[in-house]
Enzyme design. Structure first.
Site, PDB file in Angstrom:
ATOM      1  N   TYR A 106      -1.689  11.200   2.749  1.00  0.00           N
ATOM      2  CA  TYR A 106      -2.321  11.675   1.517  1.00  0.00           C
ATOM      3  C   TYR A 106      -2.462  12.813   1.066  1.00  0.00           C
ATOM      4  O   TYR A 106      -2.738  13.266   0.109  1.00  0.00           O
ATOM      5  CB  TYR A 106      -4.154  11.046   1.715  1.00  0.00           C
ATOM      6  CG  TYR A 106      -4.231   9.520   1.593  1.00  0.00           C
ATOM      7  CD1 TYR A 106      -4.518   8.873   0.731  1.00  0.00           C
ATOM      8  CD2 TYR A 106      -4.206   8.915   2.989  1.00  0.00           C
ATOM      9  CE1 TYR A 106      -4.785   7.355   0.639  1.00  0.00           C
ATOM     10  CE2 TYR A 106      -4.469   7.532   3.234  1.00  0.00           C
ATOM     11  CZ  TYR A 106      -4.517   6.889   2.096  1.00  0.00           C
ATOM     12  OH  TYR A 106      -5.089   5.434   1.917  1.00  0.00           O
ATOM     13  N   ASP A 152       0.908  -1.148   0.072  1.00  0.00           N
ATOM     14  CA  ASP A 152      -0.177   0.087  -0.152  1.00  0.00           C
ATOM     15  C   ASP A 152       0.639   1.264   0.210  1.00  0.00           C
ATOM     16  O   ASP A 152       1.873   1.312  -0.813  1.00  0.00           O
ATOM     17  CB  ASP A 152      -0.892  -0.148   1.148  1.00  0.00           C
ATOM     18  CG  ASP A 152      -2.162   0.946   1.180  1.00  0.00           C
ATOM     19  OD1 ASP A 152      -2.919   0.847   0.310  1.00  0.00           O
ATOM     20  OD2 ASP A 152      -1.955   2.118   1.793  1.00  0.00           O
ATOM     21  N   HIS A 182      -7.351  -6.776  -0.893  1.00  0.00           N
ATOM     22  CA  HIS A 182      -6.067  -5.597  -0.499  1.00  0.00           C
ATOM     23  C   HIS A 182      -5.050  -6.112   0.231  1.00  0.00           C
ATOM     24  O   HIS A 182      -3.836  -5.743   0.199  1.00  0.00           O
ATOM     25  CB  HIS A 182      -6.794  -4.469  -0.310  1.00  0.00           C
ATOM     26  CG  HIS A 182      -5.937  -3.193  -0.125  1.00  0.00           C
ATOM     27  ND1 HIS A 182      -5.136  -2.682  -1.011  1.00  0.00           N
ATOM     28  CD2 HIS A 182      -5.429  -2.705   1.043  1.00  0.00           C
ATOM     29  CE1 HIS A 182      -4.206  -1.751  -0.497  1.00  0.00           C
ATOM     30  NE2 HIS A 182      -4.621  -1.670   0.763  1.00  0.00           N
TER      31      HIS A 182
END
Length: 604
Positions: A514, A378, A572
């Site tokens: 982010y 990730d 994921h």
């Protein structure tokens, strides 16, 4: 049956065997059901399994290796065995197994006894005969009995205690590291190891079994013992311990399955051993004033740094840490900046890729590490690709789990490009500080129950989590049920560990990763057109809803040494959803990259 159940002892093994016998002979249903009922009750009571080492967990047995050695020198079969047996309870091997003499002393004493025995029986010993060489052959040929070790791990995962109970010696020989490697590796998978040379008691002396029962706080009828020597099994049975004679592994697994009621032969993927927070070494590296990085460490050898993603912590690598350490690597699993026990400064710019790559270099410098292999999942994957692009001299090799490498086109603003893909809408919802923190921190239990889900039908939510239209909906979890069951990916203890980690500093730091989109793009543009020249691995997951396998198309154009791995039935959360498959891919690749022969202790 009542007496057998009440007293335990050897009668228990008789009743189980009787049930199996009647079943095989096709006796009437009532009789079989009666015995199977007794067997089932007894199986429920088993909570400890003892494993011998040589000939059980390690194969081939000592006798088999000695036979090969005798054949190679044209000596009579069982020559060495006869010499050892002739020594009796006070002979060299018996004294070595009680810890009275070391292995090197054992070599010399048995060597002398072999010469005496050969002379008395008219046997001519070849000039090249050497007891130490026979034992060295043992070390060179020994390997882990993988199916039996996997069974032991499965038993432990199901809540049973497991223990190695072995007649062993104090090894001061030139090949002593081999035994050390085996014992270090196996220690990760068992609750306890009892060695005769440390306890000064050896099998088949009942005292060592009583000692094991005391240490494990178990009654005899709760215990199963696996050994390849009849005398050892007889002594255990006389105490009321159920026993299994180890000859071939398939039969052993069936008998163990019958005694415990636990399946070992299903097609379910094997679950590797996980490490637990209280049983690993924790460390901290000061990076700069106000910032430190927490990590967990295991193993020795070439350094492998594991970098997790959002919203996780070092614990997401719990299945990889022991396996990679067993394979001969020094594993450092980091709490990335903003997570867990690492520092979580509030400033957004602290979490830019440029800043965090610099800090990873400082992390290596402070530990005196010149190069490491970086494996990231990730967001951790994005960071490791950038490390290999901007600091290739510090990167021995790099691997991305789910996260592909995206080459930068300085003419196309990556932020604007991401806006055109609906699955990335959640990242734009994360941009404004405050709103996402409030939603994710409102109920940490619900947050992690929603976020961590597997792909199996029974693990899916009635209303699935969607990363699209998050801004329009007004939140990532809007429209999802208030009460959500915990995912099958996590046990309750593991689930609570994540909760506790995020109670420490919340989601501000993790979300700040982010919030550097533009800053990260501008920095990446300074390396536009640059290729990654270090050895690399890309592992894709067929059912990841966000990091789709097709996103990795064309990576070979930018990474000449790229290797690939793919796990089709995986979502994921690859490191914890398909740990065995991922471990196999990683270890095979690491072995190739580092030219490291896998420890015979690994194989997992």
């Amino acid at each position: 049956a009542g007496r057998a159940l009440g007293k335990g002892k050897a009668a228990q093994g008789w009743w189980v065997s009787a049930g199996l016998f009647l079943r095989q002979r096709g006796q009437d249903k009532g009789s079989v059901n009666f015995f199977l009922m007794v067997e089932g009750v007894m199986a429920l009571r088993k909570r400890v399994v003892l494993f011998d080492l040589g000939g059980v967990l390690l194969i081939p047995s000592v006798q088999q290796v000695f036979h090969h050695y005798e054949e190679s020198l044209s000596l009579p079969r069982n020559f060495l065995q006869e010499v050892i047996v002739k020594g009796g309870p006070d002979g060299p091997l018996a004294r070595a197994e009680r810890g009275h003499i070391t292995l090197s002393k054992l070599f010399s004493e048995i060597e002398d006894e072999c010469k005496v025995f050969a002379a008395s029986t008219g046997i001519t010993l070849p000039a090249e005969f050497s007891v130490s060489e026979a034992f060295h052959d043992l070390y060179r040929e020994t390997k882990i009995n993988r199916p039996l070790l996997q069974a032991a791990i499965t038993l432990r995962n199901q809540g049973l205690k497991t223990c190695i109970l072995t007649n062993n010696w104090i090894d001061d020989s030139p090949l002593r590291e081999v035994l050390a490697q085996f014992m270090t590796s196996l220690s990760q998978h068992f609750d306890m190891i009892i060695e005769s040379c440390r306890s000064r008691m050896k099998k088949p002396d009942p005292k060592i079994f009583k000692y094991a029962l005391e240490m494990l706080k178990a009654e005899p009828q709760e215990v199963i013992f696996l050994d390849d020597t009849g005398a050892n099994l007889k002594s255990a049975r006389e105490l009321g311990i159920s026993t299994i004679l180890v000859r071939d592994t398939d039969t052993v697994l069936k008998e163990l399955q019958d005694l415990t009621g636990i399946q070992f032969t299903s097609c379910e993927e094997f679950q590797p051993t996980a490490c637990h927070p209280e049983n690993v070494t924790h460390g901290y590296v000061p990076i700069k004033p106000g910032v430190k990085i927490h990590f967990v460490e295991m193993g020795n050898g070439p350094v492998v740094c594991l970098c997790h993603g959002f919203p996780e912590c070092w614990f997401s690598w719990r299945y990889q840490i022991p396996a990679l350490a067993d394979a001969g690597f020094r594993v450092l699993a980091l709490d990335m900046k903003g997570y867990g026990d690492s520092s979580s400064p509030p400033d957004i710019e602290e979490y830019s890729q440029e800043e965090m790559c610099k800090e990873l270099v400082t992390f290596l410098n402070k530990l005196g590490i010149s190069q490491a292999t970086f494996i990231g999942h990730d967001w951790g994957g994005s960071l490791t690709w950038n490390m290999s692009l901007f600091y290739p001299e510090r990167v021995r090799a790099v691997a991305g789990i789910n996260t592909p490498f995206f080459p930068i086109d300085s003419k196309i603003n990556i932020v604007e490009k991401m806006k055109t893909n609906p699955i990335y809408d959640y990242q734009f919802y994360f941009q404004k500080p405050g709103a996402a923190e409030k939603e994710l921190e409102e109920c940490l239990e619900r947050t992690f129950k929603i976020m961590f889900r597997g792909i199996k039908a029974e693990d899916r939510l009635s209303v699935p989590l969607s990363t699209a239209n998050v801004q329009q909906r007004g939140g990532l979890f809007v429209g999802l049920p208030d009460v959500v069951p915990r995912s099958m990916l996590l046990g309750e203890t593991e689930f609570q560990y994540y909760i506790q980690q995020f109670k420490k500093s919340g989601f501000r730091g993790p979300l700040n990763w982010y919030r550097n989109m533009e800053r990260n793009w501008q920095w990446s543009c300074t390396a536009a057109g640059r290729k990654i020249q270090v050895p690399a691995l890309m592992v894709t997951a067929g059912r990841d809803p966000v990091l789709l396998p097709q996103m990795s198309k064309g990576m070979e154009d930018w990474i000449p040494q790229l290797k690939r791995g793919h796990i089709e039935e995986c979502g994921h959360w690859t490191p914890m959803e398909r740990p065995a498959a991922l471990n196999e891919i990683l270890i095979n690749w690491l072995k190739e990259v580092h030219c490291v022969s896998l420890s015979t202790c690994s194989k997992l």
